[in-house]
Design an enzyme around this catalytic site. Structure first.
Site, PDB file in Angstrom:
ATOM      1  N   TYR A  47      -2.546  56.417 -57.089  1.00 55.29           N
ATOM      2  CA  TYR A  47      -3.733  57.195 -56.718  1.00 55.29           C
ATOM      3  C   TYR A  47      -3.296  58.510 -56.094  1.00 55.29           C
ATOM      4  O   TYR A  47      -2.397  58.518 -55.243  1.00 55.29           O
ATOM      5  CB  TYR A  47      -4.608  56.424 -55.720  1.00 55.29           C
ATOM      6  CG  TYR A  47      -5.966  56.148 -56.305  1.00 55.29           C
ATOM      7  CD1 TYR A  47      -6.812  57.211 -56.643  1.00 55.29           C
ATOM      8  CD2 TYR A  47      -6.393  54.854 -56.585  1.00 55.29           C
ATOM      9  CE1 TYR A  47      -8.040  56.977 -57.232  1.00 55.29           C
ATOM     10  CE2 TYR A  47      -7.622  54.616 -57.175  1.00 55.29           C
ATOM     11  CZ  TYR A  47      -8.446  55.687 -57.497  1.00 55.29           C
ATOM     12  OH  TYR A  47      -9.656  55.455 -58.091  1.00 55.29           O
ATOM     13  N   GLU A  49      -5.733  61.467 -55.366  1.00 52.94           N
ATOM     14  CA  GLU A  49      -6.846  62.408 -55.227  1.00 52.94           C
ATOM     15  C   GLU A  49      -6.392  63.620 -54.423  1.00 52.94           C
ATOM     16  O   GLU A  49      -5.698  63.488 -53.411  1.00 52.94           O
ATOM     17  CB  GLU A  49      -8.031  61.727 -54.534  1.00 52.94           C
ATOM     18  CG  GLU A  49      -8.758  60.772 -55.470  1.00 52.94           C
ATOM     19  CD  GLU A  49      -9.876  59.998 -54.800  1.00 52.94           C
ATOM     20  OE1 GLU A  49      -9.948  59.986 -53.564  1.00 52.94           O
ATOM     21  OE2 GLU A  49     -10.680  59.408 -55.529  1.00 52.94           O
ATOM     22  N   ASP A 193     -13.482  78.421 -74.704  1.00 59.89           N
ATOM     23  CA  ASP A 193     -13.026  77.050 -74.920  1.00 59.89           C
ATOM     24  C   ASP A 193     -12.109  77.058 -76.149  1.00 59.89           C
ATOM     25  O   ASP A 193     -12.567  77.141 -77.280  1.00 59.89           O
ATOM     26  CB  ASP A 193     -14.257  76.157 -75.142  1.00 59.89           C
ATOM     27  CG  ASP A 193     -13.892  74.710 -75.420  1.00 59.89           C
ATOM     28  OD1 ASP A 193     -12.707  74.421 -75.656  1.00 59.89           O
ATOM     29  OD2 ASP A 193     -14.812  73.865 -75.434  1.00 59.89           O
ATOM     30  N   THR A 219      -8.321  71.435 -74.622  1.00 60.67           N
ATOM     31  CA  THR A 219      -7.807  70.076 -74.656  1.00 60.67           C
ATOM     32  C   THR A 219      -6.292  70.206 -74.745  1.00 60.67           C
ATOM     33  O   THR A 219      -5.774  71.278 -75.061  1.00 60.67           O
ATOM     34  CB  THR A 219      -8.299  69.295 -75.888  1.00 60.67           C
ATOM     35  OG1 THR A 219      -7.866  69.996 -77.062  1.00 60.67           O
ATOM     36  CG2 THR A 219      -9.812  69.163 -75.905  1.00 60.67           C
ATOM     37  N   LYS A 222      -4.923  68.526 -79.229  1.00 63.83           N
ATOM     38  CA  LYS A 222      -5.207  69.011 -80.588  1.00 63.83           C
ATOM     39  C   LYS A 222      -3.978  69.789 -81.070  1.00 63.83           C
ATOM     40  O   LYS A 222      -2.918  69.195 -81.192  1.00 63.83           O
ATOM     41  CB  LYS A 222      -6.522  69.778 -80.599  1.00 63.83           C
ATOM     42  CG  LYS A 222      -7.696  68.846 -80.234  1.00 63.83           C
ATOM     43  CD  LYS A 222      -9.054  69.516 -80.205  1.00 63.83           C
ATOM     44  CE  LYS A 222     -10.115  68.519 -79.763  1.00 63.83           C
ATOM     45  NZ  LYS A 222     -11.445  69.145 -79.594  1.00 63.83           N
ATOM     46  N   ARG A 228      -3.900  62.959 -74.797  1.00 60.98           N
ATOM     47  CA  ARG A 228      -5.337  63.203 -74.750  1.00 60.98           C
ATOM     48  C   ARG A 228      -5.719  63.688 -73.350  1.00 60.98           C
ATOM     49  O   ARG A 228      -5.476  62.984 -72.369  1.00 60.98           O
ATOM     50  CB  ARG A 228      -6.025  61.868 -75.065  1.00 60.98           C
ATOM     51  CG  ARG A 228      -7.480  61.916 -75.386  1.00 60.98           C
ATOM     52  CD  ARG A 228      -7.860  60.683 -76.187  1.00 60.98           C
ATOM     53  NE  ARG A 228      -7.302  60.808 -77.535  1.00 60.98           N
ATOM     54  CZ  ARG A 228      -7.854  61.542 -78.494  1.00 60.98           C
ATOM     55  NH1 ARG A 228      -8.995  62.161 -78.292  1.00 60.98           N
ATOM     56  NH2 ARG A 228      -7.278  61.644 -79.669  1.00 60.98           N
TER      57      ARG A 228
HETATM   58  C1  LIG Z   1     -12.539  68.751 -78.868  1.00 57.66           C
HETATM   59  C2  LIG Z   1     -13.328  69.760 -78.167  1.00 57.66           C
HETATM   60  C3  LIG Z   1     -13.764  69.554 -76.837  1.00 57.66           C
HETATM   61  C4  LIG Z   1     -13.770  68.216 -76.139  1.00 57.66           C
HETATM   62  O1  LIG Z   1     -12.649  67.557 -76.006  1.00 57.66           O
HETATM   63  P1  LIG Z   1     -12.658  66.013 -75.546  1.00 57.66           P
HETATM   64  O2  LIG Z   1     -11.268  65.862 -75.045  1.00 57.66           O
HETATM   65  O3  LIG Z   1     -12.987  65.238 -76.760  1.00 57.66           O
HETATM   66  O4  LIG Z   1     -13.668  65.864 -74.472  1.00 57.66           O
HETATM   67  C5  LIG Z   1     -14.379  70.602 -76.169  1.00 57.66           C
HETATM   68  N1  LIG Z   1     -14.572  71.775 -76.791  1.00 57.66           N
HETATM   69  C6  LIG Z   1     -14.216  71.998 -78.064  1.00 57.66           C
HETATM   70  C7  LIG Z   1     -14.501  73.335 -78.672  1.00 57.66           C
HETATM   71  C8  LIG Z   1     -13.600  70.997 -78.806  1.00 57.66           C
HETATM   72  O5  LIG Z   1     -13.270  71.213 -80.071  1.00 57.66           O
END
Ligand SMILES: *Cc1c(COP(=O)(O)O)cnc(C)c1O
Length: 426
Positions: A47, A49, A193, A219, A222, A228
């Site tokens: 933990y 936090e 994003d 993220t 990807k 993840r």
């Molecule tokens: C995949 C994605 C997310 C979210 O990612 P998670 O890890 O699945 O919550 C947010 N924004 C965009 C543009 C994405 O392609």
């Protein structure tokens, strides 16, 4: 304790599924073995936090070091002043930024989900569309490109507090400078994003958002090919312009406002095992090997999109600048749902996806989204993309022919044996 053979046998079968198939889901990838090893260990027991050096629990000396390593490496990769590596996912990263800068009912402006946007950019079924007042821009019906004029028009009308750019199914680069001009004119902050193209941005293969966008979220699983998870960055930290008070009642730089929004705002204890794995994946991204990988992604996407166009497929916007493409199947007389089904039967994994101005529902759709990061990790190069398109075309042209499905599936399985995945796992 008895070993849980049931679950481990399912995991084993998932490994076999990943090994034999062609993984073309644009948001997926294969981490290295060392990234997985960093995730599956004693770090999961801790933990922690708070943040390195400022925790609410004792015994954080080691997790402090690995979290700091992840932060420092991410700063180096993207050349930024501030990083928070604690978000459990991309959605949590976006929730944290919104939590930091918005109050319930505030207006946000994002790319419409049906035009390639993400649920967390204001969709009515997501917190972002329920807590805040969402407005949208889209892409042009003629060109498939983002309509910045429309973005400006809506921004001038509604004066959003936050403009969100970035997408899940958009194959072109973004004009962050233009977005900043719009934001400055209308008094908005910007969140970029970059969940999908982050790996290409890291290597300078796409425009960088950091000079123009106040907050950048991503993220880590990807194109970045890590565990993840999510991450928040600020290119250059700036003074908190909102009068947002911290629990101590002071007003500090935006970095501390974001830290407080992640924890205690949105999350509890950080996943320190995942953060250790983030550190390992960032180590890999700083290597020449990853440099080559990112360049190969672009080459493979170019090769694949050209091959689709040559076979008469309509790619939204006519091509790609990044790692993915959105194919409008309306001229091929097959729905996205049917296309996904027939391809999956042949161990070729893609996802159905709405195309801009789609006349079908999100469950049926007129398109598929195809991406190359995962097959590029497997070792496939430009000429292999032509073979993939050949297989896909064979199946989509005759989707009910079971014999063809069987023939393509065994060809795919045999082909993938040349590209071993996790050979160390036996
Ligand atoms: C995949 C994605 C997310 C979210 O990612 P998670 O890890 O699945 O919550 C947010 N924004 C965009 C543009 C994405 O392609």
């Amino acid at each position: 304790m008895q070993r849980d053979e049931q679950t481990f046998s399912i995991i084993r079968k998932e490994l076999e599924r990943q090994r034999r198939g062609l993984e073309l889901i644009a948001s997926e990838n294969f981490t290295s073995l060392q990234v997985m090893q960093a995730m599956g260990n004693v770090m999961t027991n801790k933990y922690a936090e708070g943040y390195p050096g400022h925790r609410y629990y004792g015994g954080c000396e080691m997790v402090d070091q690995s979290e700091q390593l992840a932060i420092d490496r991410a700063k180096q990769i993207f050349g930024v002043e501030y990083v928070n590596v604690q978000p459990h996912s991309g959605a949590q990263a976006n929730a944290s930024v919104m939590m930091a800068v918005l109050k319930p009912g505030d207006k946000i402006l994002g790319l419409d989900l049906s035009m390639g946007g993400h649920l967390t950019h204001g969709s009515p079924v997501n917190f972002s569309g329920k807590l805040y007042e969402p407005h949208f821009y889209g892409v042009s019906k003629e060109t498939g490109l983002i309509e910045y004029d429309k973005m400006e028009e809506v921004a001038m009308q509604v004066h959003p507090k936050l403009i969100v750019c970035g997408a899940s199914a958009y194959s072109r680069d973004w004009d962050y400078k233009r977005i900043r001009e719009i934001a400055d004119k209308t008094g908005a902050l910007i969140m970029a994003d970059i969940a999908h193209p982050a790996g290409l941005i890291a290597k300078g293969l796409l425009n960088s958002p950091f000079e123009y966008c106040h907050f950048v979220t991503t993220t880590t699983h990807k194109t970045l090919r890590g565990p993840r998870g999510g991450m928040i960055m600020i290119g250059k930290d700036f003074e908190n312009p909102f009068g947002i008070k911290t629990p101590k009642g002071d007003i500090r730089m935006m970095s501390s406002v974001i830290d407080l929004a992640v924890f205690p705002g949105v999350q509890g204890g950080p996943l320190e095992h995942v953060i250790a794995a983030k550190a390992v994946s960032f180590f890999e991204i700083l290597s020449d090997e990853y440099d080559q990988y990112a360049k190969q992604i672009v080459k493979n996407a170019q090769s694949m999109s050209k091959a689709f166009v040559e076979k008469g497929y309509q790619i939204v916007s006519g091509g790609t600048d990044n790692h993915l493409m959105l194919i409008d199947l309306r001229n091929k007389n097959i729905t996205g749902k049917k296309a996904e089904q027939v391809l999956v039967k042949a161990d070729i994994t893609v996802n159905k996806n709405m195309v801009p101005f789609d006349d079908k529902s999100a469950f049926v759709t007129s398109g598929i989204r195809v991406g190359v990061p995962a097959v590029t990790t497997r070792g496939l190069t430009e000429e292999h993309m032509l073979q993939i398109v050949e297989w896909i075309d064979t199946l989509l042209m005759d989707p009910d022919n079971e014999q063809k499905i069987i023939t393509v599936r065994s060809a795919v399985n045999q082909f993938m044996e040349q590209f071993p995945l996790y050979p160390e796992l036996g």
